[in-house]
Write an enzyme that holds these catalytic residues in place. Structure first.
Site, mmCIF file in Angstrom:
data_model
loop_
_atom_site.group_PDB
_atom_site.id
_atom_site.type_symbol
_atom_site.label_atom_id
_atom_site.label_comp_id
_atom_site.label_asym_id
_atom_site.label_seq_id
_atom_site.Cartn_x
_atom_site.Cartn_y
_atom_site.Cartn_z
ATOM 1 N N PHE A 89 0.844 -1.208 0.000
ATOM 2 C CA PHE A 89 0.000 0.000 0.000
ATOM 3 C C PHE A 89 0.880 1.258 0.000
ATOM 4 O O PHE A 89 0.647 2.187 0.778
ATOM 5 C CB PHE A 89 -0.922 0.039 1.221
ATOM 6 C CG PHE A 89 -2.025 -0.989 1.237
ATOM 7 C CD1 PHE A 89 -2.310 -1.770 0.133
ATOM 8 C CD2 PHE A 89 -2.808 -1.164 2.374
ATOM 9 C CE1 PHE A 89 -3.340 -2.707 0.157
ATOM 10 C CE2 PHE A 89 -3.841 -2.078 2.418
ATOM 11 C CZ PHE A 89 -4.110 -2.856 1.309
ATOM 12 N N ASN A 101 -37.345 23.263 -3.984
ATOM 13 C CA ASN A 101 -37.936 22.401 -2.954
ATOM 14 C C ASN A 101 -37.167 22.549 -1.649
ATOM 15 O O ASN A 101 -35.936 22.381 -1.619
ATOM 16 C CB ASN A 101 -37.859 20.927 -3.392
ATOM 17 C CG ASN A 101 -38.683 20.689 -4.640
ATOM 18 O OD1 ASN A 101 -39.905 20.854 -4.629
ATOM 19 N ND2 ASN A 101 -38.016 20.342 -5.728
ATOM 20 N N GLU A 151 -3.461 7.327 6.614
ATOM 21 C CA GLU A 151 -2.858 8.242 7.603
ATOM 22 C C GLU A 151 -3.419 7.968 8.993
ATOM 23 O O GLU A 151 -3.587 8.882 9.810
ATOM 24 C CB GLU A 151 -3.085 9.724 7.230
ATOM 25 C CG GLU A 151 -2.783 10.134 5.804
ATOM 26 C CD GLU A 151 -1.321 9.998 5.406
ATOM 27 O OE1 GLU A 151 -0.506 9.613 6.274
ATOM 28 O OE2 GLU A 151 -1.000 10.241 4.240
ATOM 29 N N ARG A 172 -7.226 9.041 24.307
ATOM 30 C CA ARG A 172 -6.043 9.021 25.198
ATOM 31 C C ARG A 172 -5.653 10.427 25.605
ATOM 32 O O ARG A 172 -5.238 10.680 26.733
ATOM 33 C CB ARG A 172 -4.862 8.356 24.483
ATOM 34 C CG ARG A 172 -4.995 6.853 24.504
ATOM 35 C CD ARG A 172 -3.781 6.190 23.898
ATOM 36 N NE ARG A 172 -3.972 4.759 23.879
ATOM 37 C CZ ARG A 172 -3.444 3.948 22.979
ATOM 38 N NH1 ARG A 172 -2.678 4.404 22.023
ATOM 39 N NH2 ARG A 172 -3.674 2.656 23.038
HETATM 40 C C1 LIG Z 1 -4.984 4.086 -1.210
HETATM 41 C C2 LIG Z 1 -4.076 3.824 -0.054
HETATM 42 C C3 LIG Z 1 -2.908 4.557 0.084
HETATM 43 C C4 LIG Z 1 -2.016 4.275 1.118
HETATM 44 N N1 LIG Z 1 -0.802 4.905 1.151
HETATM 45 C C5 LIG Z 1 0.123 4.506 2.070
HETATM 46 C C6 LIG Z 1 1.481 4.973 1.990
HETATM 47 O O1 LIG Z 1 1.840 5.761 1.100
HETATM 48 N N2 LIG Z 1 2.370 4.516 2.893
HETATM 49 C C7 LIG Z 1 2.035 3.631 3.896
HETATM 50 O O2 LIG Z 1 2.890 3.263 4.681
HETATM 51 N N3 LIG Z 1 0.748 3.169 3.992
HETATM 52 C C8 LIG Z 1 -0.200 3.572 3.095
HETATM 53 N N4 LIG Z 1 -1.477 3.062 3.146
HETATM 54 C C9 LIG Z 1 -1.840 2.147 4.211
HETATM 55 C C10 LIG Z 1 -2.853 2.726 5.194
HETATM 56 O O3 LIG Z 1 -2.247 3.688 6.001
HETATM 57 C C11 LIG Z 1 -3.449 1.537 5.978
HETATM 58 O O4 LIG Z 1 -4.308 0.858 5.077
HETATM 59 C C12 LIG Z 1 -4.196 1.989 7.213
HETATM 60 O O5 LIG Z 1 -3.303 2.458 8.184
HETATM 61 C C13 LIG Z 1 -5.016 0.853 7.833
HETATM 62 O O6 LIG Z 1 -4.270 -0.328 7.945
HETATM 63 P P1 LIG Z 1 -4.895 -1.686 7.385
HETATM 64 O O7 LIG Z 1 -5.351 -1.448 6.009
HETATM 65 O O8 LIG Z 1 -3.905 -2.769 7.609
HETATM 66 O O9 LIG Z 1 -6.189 -1.950 8.291
HETATM 67 P P2 LIG Z 1 -6.230 -2.657 9.759
HETATM 68 O O10 LIG Z 1 -5.223 -2.034 10.619
HETATM 69 O O11 LIG Z 1 -6.161 -4.127 9.548
HETATM 70 O O12 LIG Z 1 -7.652 -2.268 10.236
HETATM 71 C C14 LIG Z 1 -8.861 -2.938 9.856
HETATM 72 C C15 LIG Z 1 -10.027 -2.267 10.585
HETATM 73 O O13 LIG Z 1 -9.878 -2.444 12.004
HETATM 74 C C16 LIG Z 1 -9.918 -1.178 12.638
HETATM 75 N N5 LIG Z 1 -9.031 -1.223 13.808
HETATM 76 C C17 LIG Z 1 -7.753 -1.664 13.857
HETATM 77 N N6 LIG Z 1 -7.267 -1.549 15.103
HETATM 78 C C18 LIG Z 1 -8.255 -1.018 15.860
HETATM 79 C C19 LIG Z 1 -8.382 -0.650 17.232
HETATM 80 N N7 LIG Z 1 -7.367 -0.793 18.090
HETATM 81 N N8 LIG Z 1 -9.574 -0.151 17.664
HETATM 82 C C20 LIG Z 1 -10.607 0.012 16.800
HETATM 83 N N9 LIG Z 1 -10.546 -0.314 15.486
HETATM 84 C C21 LIG Z 1 -9.387 -0.810 15.033
HETATM 85 C C22 LIG Z 1 -9.454 -0.179 11.597
HETATM 86 O O14 LIG Z 1 -9.881 1.131 11.886
HETATM 87 C C23 LIG Z 1 -10.094 -0.754 10.338
HETATM 88 O O15 LIG Z 1 -11.430 -0.355 10.273
HETATM 89 C C24 LIG Z 1 -2.371 3.312 2.106
HETATM 90 C C25 LIG Z 1 -3.572 2.591 1.987
HETATM 91 C C26 LIG Z 1 -4.397 2.810 0.905
HETATM 92 C C27 LIG Z 1 -5.624 1.948 0.750
#
Ligand SMILES: Cc1cc2nc3c(=O)[nH]c(=O)nc-3n(C[C@H](O)[C@H](O)[C@H](O)COP(=O)(O)OP(=O)(O)OC[C@H]3O[C@@H](n4cnc5c(N)ncnc54)[C@H](O)[C@@H]3O)c2cc1C
Length: 376
Positions: free
Chosen positions: A151, A272, A358, A370
């Site tokens: 990603f 409306n 982000e 927190r």
């Molecule tokens: C289009 C795109 C661009 C991106 N660009 C970059 C980039 O340039 N560089 C980079 O490093 N990353 C990048 N990312 C990664 C992005 O930052 C991550 O996808 C994001 O941080 C979420 O991680 P994950 O997808 O593994 O979801 P997960 O961490 O697996 O989360 C899954 C779900 O669980 C929820 N969740 C997880 N932990 C908790 C908690 N403790 N309490 C409550 N809810 C929770 C999350 O909110 C989410 O809804 C990108 C992603 C996309 C899709």
């Protein structure tokens, strides 16, 4: 927020550039699904890419409030290139205390000669950034890096990366940050992801196989990587909040323009009250979000004690608002909004990722909890 004359000038210029030069590029970028170099060149032409970087390193040295004003304008018409605009802010923040690295790399980012990427996320580590497994082992005058990042926005076209890898034991204190030259032998680009939105940026996997990163490219000390990442993310969160405000305003403006000219039951649909209130609710949400985003930017710029809390609040609030407003903008268009022809559905698709990257909006809420309640 009251703006000074210079900030208003930047805002007007960005609005003009966005309307005249970026708006025509956005639909094509959405079809082609990859880094929109033409749009990036527009940002270079107007010196926007160097805005974040100090004058000593070839930039304009403007703070995050001015950056927020500009990114909002860019995002009204081209959310993907607006996202590229924020990367130099992350680099500038990460290298603030590293004179040598700043001197070597910031001028290239300031001129736009180099494009940056942020390499934190891994297949098994997203929200839980402290669990990354990519390793950097010290060997002579370099670190040998092995692992996989995924990603990574614009990872295939970037020249420089901010790389986060494990140099020590488990947890956040085992992570270090490096400046990575993307053409380092052993760094290869893997899978290109097919995305729902923000298709003017690419999204790729980056693999490391015995890639050697010089010791002098370590940012700060071993073990401080997560702190470096979080500093950059605070800037990113504030700027994403303003990006969301701009995207929402762009979608609502389009919907309003359309609705004024649309007649049903023998009169404009905007006559409306039900539709008027829907439009007004969206405008109120945007106006409130704009103030929160700019206040968060001001606090980050002035290093106020609650800056981080405000950055998280602004990111979550403004991006949730953007999803709601862009969805309602499609609704105001009726069936035409669902078609590709008008571009408003693209804005709705672009909006979704803002709630996820982000730091997801759930993670932002944890940060705010927190901050106001303390750690359990
Ligand atoms: C289009 C795109 C661009 C991106 N660009 C970059 C980039 O340039 N560089 C980079 O490093 N990353 C990048 N990312 C990664 C992005 O930052 C991550 O996808 C994001 O941080 C979420 O991680 P994950 O997808 O593994 O979801 P997960 O961490 O697996 O989360 C899954 C779900 O669980 C929820 N969740 C997880 N932990 C908790 C908690 N403790 N309490 C409550 N809810 C929770 C999350 O909110 C989410 O809804 C990108 C992603 C996309 C899709």
């Amino acid at each position: 927020m009251k703006l000074n004359d210079e900030q208003r000038e930047f805002q007007s210029l960005a609005r003009l550039v966005s309307e005249r030069q970026l708006a025509p590029l956005a639909p094509l970028a959405d079809v082609e699904d990859g880094f929109d170099r033409d749009a990036w060149e527009v940002l270079r032409e107007h010196d926007f890419v160097g805005l974040a970087i100090d004058e000593e390193h070839g930039g304009l040295g403007r703070g995050v409030v001015t950056g927020s004003l500009i990114i909002e304008e860019l995002a009204r018409n081209h959310a993907s290139v607006a996202l590229c605009f924020l990367v130099p802010y992350i680099f500038a923040a990460a290298l603030a205390d590293s004179d040598d690295l700043a001197a070597r790399y910031l001028p290239k980012l300031a001129s736009g000669e180099a494009l940056g990427a942020f390499l934190l996320t891994e297949p098994g580590s997203g929200s839980d950034a402290a669990s990354i497994t990519t390793r950097a082992e010290l060997n002579g005058d370099s670190y040998v890096v092995n692992g996989t990042k995924h990603f990574i926005t614009n990872g295939d076209v970037a020249d420089l990366g901010l790389l986060y890898a494990r140099t020590g034991g488990p947890g956040g204190s085992g992570i270090s940050a490096f400046v990575l030259e993307m053409d380092t032998p052993g760094v290869t680009i893997g899978r290109h992801e097919q995305k729902m939105g923000l298709r003017g940026c690419s999204l790729v996997e980056v693999r490391f196989e015995n890639a050697r990163v010089p010791v002098i490219n370590l940012i700060g000390q071993e073990g401080t990587g997560l702190r470096v990442a979080l500093t950059g993310l605070d800037f990113a969160r504030v700027l994403v909040a303003s990006l969301a405000v701009g995207l929402a305003q762009g979608a609502l403006d389009m919907a309003l323009e359309y609705a004024k000219g649309r007649e049903q039951f023998g009169r404009p649909v905007t006559s409306n009250q039900g539709l008027q209130w829907l439009i007004v609710d969206q405008q109120m949400a945007i106006a409130a979000s704009r103030e929160l985003a700019l206040e968060a930017a001001r606090k980050v710029e002035e290093h106020e004690p609650d800056a981080l809390q405000y950055a998280s609040m602004a990111k979550a609030f403004c991006t949730d608002m953007c999803m709601q407003v862009t969805t309602n903008a499609v609704q105001i268009f009726g069936g035409y909004g669902y078609l590709r022809d008008y571009g408003v559905e693209r804005m709705m698709r672009d909006a979704k990722i803002l709630q996820i990257f982000e730091g997801t909006n759930q993670i932002q809420r944890i940060a705010v909890a927190r901050s106001i309640m303390g750690r359990e």
